[in-house]
Design a protein around this motif. Structure first.
Motif, PDB file in Angstrom:
ATOM      1  N   ARG A 158       0.846  -1.216   0.000  1.00  0.00           N
ATOM      2  CA  ARG A 158       0.000   0.000   0.000  1.00  0.00           C
ATOM      3  C   ARG A 158       0.872   1.254   0.000  1.00  0.00           C
ATOM      4  NH1 ARG A 158      -3.228  -2.071   4.954  1.00  0.00           N
ATOM      5  NH2 ARG A 158      -4.709  -3.496   4.040  1.00  0.00           N
ATOM      6  N   VAL A 159       1.962   1.217   0.778  1.00  0.00           N
ATOM      7  CA  VAL A 159       2.858   2.380   0.871  1.00  0.00           C
ATOM      8  C   VAL A 159       3.596   2.570  -0.456  1.00  0.00           C
ATOM      9  CG1 VAL A 159       4.880   3.314   2.072  1.00  0.00           C
ATOM     10  CG2 VAL A 159       3.108   2.078   3.356  1.00  0.00           C
ATOM     11  N   PHE A 160       4.099   1.482  -1.029  1.00  0.00           N
ATOM     12  CA  PHE A 160       4.828   1.602  -2.289  1.00  0.00           C
ATOM     13  C   PHE A 160       3.923   2.156  -3.386  1.00  0.00           C
ATOM     14  CE2 PHE A 160       7.602  -2.044  -0.569  1.00  0.00           C
ATOM     15  CZ  PHE A 160       8.460  -1.128   0.039  1.00  0.00           C
ATOM     16  N   GLU A 161       2.660   1.709  -3.385  1.00  0.00           N
ATOM     17  CA  GLU A 161       1.727   2.240  -4.390  1.00  0.00           C
ATOM     18  C   GLU A 161       1.519   3.743  -4.196  1.00  0.00           C
ATOM     19  OE1 GLU A 161      -1.546  -0.344  -3.765  1.00  0.00           O
ATOM     20  OE2 GLU A 161      -0.786  -1.828  -5.175  1.00  0.00           O
ATOM     21  N   ARG A 162       1.402   4.130  -2.930  1.00  0.00           N
ATOM     22  CA  ARG A 162       1.147   5.553  -2.651  1.00  0.00           C
ATOM     23  C   ARG A 162       2.310   6.423  -3.131  1.00  0.00           C
ATOM     24  NH1 ARG A 162      -0.397   4.803   2.613  1.00  0.00           N
ATOM     25  NH2 ARG A 162       1.204   5.965   3.700  1.00  0.00           N
ATOM     26  N   PHE A 163       3.547   5.938  -2.990  1.00  0.00           N
ATOM     27  CA  PHE A 163       4.713   6.733  -3.385  1.00  0.00           C
ATOM     28  C   PHE A 163       5.167   6.434  -4.817  1.00  0.00           C
ATOM     29  CE2 PHE A 163       4.947   7.093   1.215  1.00  0.00           C
ATOM     30  CZ  PHE A 163       5.374   8.394   1.405  1.00  0.00           C
ATOM     31  N   GLY A 164       4.457   5.544  -5.511  1.00  0.00           N
ATOM     32  CA  GLY A 164       4.828   5.222  -6.897  1.00  0.00           C
ATOM     33  C   GLY A 164       6.126   4.443  -6.990  1.00  0.00           C
ATOM     34  N   ILE A 165       6.458   3.668  -5.941  1.00  0.00           N
ATOM     35  CA  ILE A 165       7.703   2.877  -5.949  1.00  0.00           C
ATOM     36  C   ILE A 165       7.402   1.487  -6.507  1.00  0.00           C
ATOM     37  CG2 ILE A 165       9.432   1.781  -4.443  1.00  0.00           C
ATOM     38  CD1 ILE A 165       9.157   4.260  -2.632  1.00  0.00           C
ATOM     39  N   ASP A 166       8.180   1.089  -7.515  1.00  0.00           N
ATOM     40  CA  ASP A 166       7.948  -0.192  -8.193  1.00  0.00           C
ATOM     41  C   ASP A 166       8.415  -1.344  -7.313  1.00  0.00           C
ATOM     42  OD1 ASP A 166       7.741  -2.316  -9.886  1.00  0.00           O
ATOM     43  OD2 ASP A 166       8.993  -1.486 -11.475  1.00  0.00           O
ATOM     44  N   TYR A 167       7.476  -2.234  -6.928  1.00  0.00           N
ATOM     45  CA  TYR A 167       7.829  -3.369  -6.071  1.00  0.00           C
ATOM     46  C   TYR A 167       7.741  -4.695  -6.830  1.00  0.00           C
ATOM     47  CZ  TYR A 167       2.772  -3.772  -5.820  1.00  0.00           C
ATOM     48  OH  TYR A 167       1.448  -3.874  -6.160  1.00  0.00           O
ATOM     49  N   CYS A 168       7.356  -4.639  -8.139  1.00  0.00           N
ATOM     50  CA  CYS A 168       7.267  -5.913  -8.874  1.00  0.00           C
ATOM     51  C   CYS A 168       8.388  -6.036  -9.896  1.00  0.00           C
ATOM     52  CB  CYS A 168       5.878  -6.131  -9.456  1.00  0.00           C
ATOM     53  SG  CYS A 168       5.235  -4.798 -10.440  1.00  0.00           S
ATOM     54  N   CYS A 169       8.203  -5.513 -11.141  1.00  0.00           N
ATOM     55  CA  CYS A 169       9.245  -5.726 -12.170  1.00  0.00           C
ATOM     56  C   CYS A 169      10.581  -5.092 -11.779  1.00  0.00           C
ATOM     57  CB  CYS A 169       8.790  -5.163 -13.513  1.00  0.00           C
ATOM     58  SG  CYS A 169       7.344  -5.982 -14.156  1.00  0.00           S
ATOM     59  N   GLY A 170      10.536  -3.890 -11.203  1.00  0.00           N
ATOM     60  CA  GLY A 170      11.794  -3.188 -10.884  1.00  0.00           C
ATOM     61  C   GLY A 170      12.098  -3.204  -9.401  1.00  0.00           C
ATOM     62  N   GLY A 171      11.621  -4.244  -8.696  1.00  0.00           N
ATOM     63  CA  GLY A 171      11.716  -4.249  -7.234  1.00  0.00           C
ATOM     64  C   GLY A 171      13.016  -4.775  -6.655  1.00  0.00           C
ATOM     65  N   ARG A 172      14.016  -5.042  -7.509  1.00  0.00           N
ATOM     66  CA  ARG A 172      15.244  -5.654  -6.971  1.00  0.00           C
ATOM     67  C   ARG A 172      16.278  -4.615  -6.560  1.00  0.00           C
ATOM     68  NH1 ARG A 172      15.247 -11.209  -7.893  1.00  0.00           N
ATOM     69  NH2 ARG A 172      13.472 -11.842  -9.171  1.00  0.00           N
ATOM     70  N   LYS A 173      15.833  -3.422  -6.214  1.00  0.00           N
ATOM     71  CA  LYS A 173      16.775  -2.373  -5.783  1.00  0.00           C
ATOM     72  C   LYS A 173      16.601  -2.125  -4.295  1.00  0.00           C
ATOM     73  CE  LYS A 173      16.028   0.039 -10.033  1.00  0.00           C
ATOM     74  NZ  LYS A 173      14.973   0.775 -10.654  1.00  0.00           N
ATOM     75  N   PRO A 174      17.691  -1.733  -3.589  1.00  0.00           N
ATOM     76  CA  PRO A 174      17.522  -1.363  -2.185  1.00  0.00           C
ATOM     77  C   PRO A 174      16.520  -0.211  -2.073  1.00  0.00           C
ATOM     78  CG  PRO A 174      19.850  -1.511  -2.770  1.00  0.00           C
ATOM     79  CD  PRO A 174      19.076  -1.621  -4.054  1.00  0.00           C
ATOM     80  N   LEU A 175      15.789  -0.184  -0.952  1.00  0.00           N
ATOM     81  CA  LEU A 175      14.746   0.836  -0.775  1.00  0.00           C
ATOM     82  C   LEU A 175      15.321   2.244  -0.943  1.00  0.00           C
ATOM     83  CD1 LEU A 175      11.850   1.612  -0.061  1.00  0.00           C
ATOM     84  CD2 LEU A 175      12.506   1.554   2.346  1.00  0.00           C
ATOM     85  N   ALA A 176      16.498   2.486  -0.348  1.00  0.00           N
ATOM     86  CA  ALA A 176      17.077   3.835  -0.404  1.00  0.00           C
ATOM     87  C   ALA A 176      17.305   4.245  -1.864  1.00  0.00           C
ATOM     88  CB  ALA A 176      18.380   3.877   0.375  1.00  0.00           C
ATOM     89  N   GLU A 177      17.775   3.304  -2.690  1.00  0.00           N
ATOM     90  CA  GLU A 177      18.050   3.611  -4.105  1.00  0.00           C
ATOM     91  C   GLU A 177      16.737   3.867  -4.860  1.00  0.00           C
ATOM     92  OE1 GLU A 177      20.655   0.686  -5.939  1.00  0.00           O
ATOM     93  OE2 GLU A 177      19.800   1.170  -7.914  1.00  0.00           O
ATOM     94  N   ALA A 178      15.710   3.041  -4.579  1.00  0.00           N
ATOM     95  CA  ALA A 178      14.411   3.222  -5.252  1.00  0.00           C
ATOM     96  C   ALA A 178      13.812   4.585  -4.897  1.00  0.00           C
ATOM     97  CB  ALA A 178      13.455   2.100  -4.853  1.00  0.00           C
TER      98      ALA A 178
END
Ligand SMILES: [Fe+2]
Ligand SMILES: [Fe+2]
Length: 243
Positions: free
Chosen positions: A20-40
């Motif tokens: 829910r949080v990732f969707e709210r901030f537009g952070i990709d958690y599926c196809c492009g989710g292999r990055k550390p949170l800080a980098e995303a």
């Protein structure tokens, strides 16, 4: 406390509410989710502290937790994916096509991005329907049979595609392609910004596309991050057992 060096995908798997949080901030958690949170967060130009605080708040929220599909059987997960996300894609794409045609008829001559988006929607429709068919008729039945064979101690099912990593690599690359098309929708529509005085159909079209994007992200997350890795591991165990 959220570990900021964990990848977005790892956090989404360990804490299903984080989606829910990732969707709210537009952070990709599926196809492009292999990055550390800080980098995303840096890529999205959002404050990592703000996202970490939102993750903590969501963890202590009293709203019902989403189902943790990593604990379900693969058969249950497949049934869920087909009966919710696949049905949604098949019913929503024709509805969006009707809305796309209406806004093109009305505004297409002055807003060139609308015919371009309509063309992309037709491409997404064709590619996704073909993709769902391959999952429903080939890959998912194989995974369900594989799981049933392991539970019953029966023989590993026959596959027409060699080992399971081949169709999974194909499905994953098709997910990337669908994700790229949806990113292009966002670019063309300026993040789904409707013009001043836009008619209700225009709003309904953009709202529908945003909802479609959100559903597809959840759908791809379940397949890329839960179903496929577990199916690959299951096939390896099954080969060991029958060796
Ligand atoms: Fe699917
Ligand atoms: Fe898929």
């Amino acid at each position: 406390m959220t570990d900021l060096t964990q990848t977005v995908r790892e956090i989404a798997l360990e804490q299903p509410h984080s989606i829910r949080v990732f969707e709210r901030f537009g952070i990709d958690y599926c196809c492009g989710g292999r990055k550390p949170l800080a980098e995303a967060c840096a890529e999205k130009q959002v404050s990592v502290d703000e996202v970490a605080a939102a993750l903590e708040a969501e963890a202590s929220s009293t709203s019902p937790l989403p189902v943790d599909w990593s604990q379900a059987t693969l058969g249950e997960l497949i049934t869920h994916i087909e009966s919710t996300h696949h049905v949604y894609v098949k019913t929503e794409l024709p509805r969006l096509a009707v809305l796309a045609q209406k806004v093109v008829n009305r505004h297409g001559d002055t807003q060139a991005h609308l015919p371009a988006m309509q063309k992309l929607l037709a491409q997404l429709d064709e590619e996704l329907i073909h993709h769902l068919g391959k999952e429903e008729h080939v890959l998912f039945p194989y995974i369900a049979k594989l799981e049933a064979a392991l539970i019953s101690g029966g023989a590993q099912p026959e596959a027409c595609f060699g080992d399971i990593t081949h169709p999974i690599a194909m499905m994953t690359s098709e997910h990337d392609a669908a994700g790229a098309l949806l990113a292009e929708f966002r670019r063309l529509s300026d993040d789904y910004t409707t013009p001043v005085g836009a008619c209700p159909t225009y709003h309904a079209y953009y709202d529908g596309l945003k909802e479609f994007e959100q559903d597809l992200h959840q759908h791809i997350h379940l397949e890329n991050n839960i179903l496929f890795p577990r199916a690959i591991a299951m096939e390896a165990v099954s080969l060991d057992v029958s060796a």
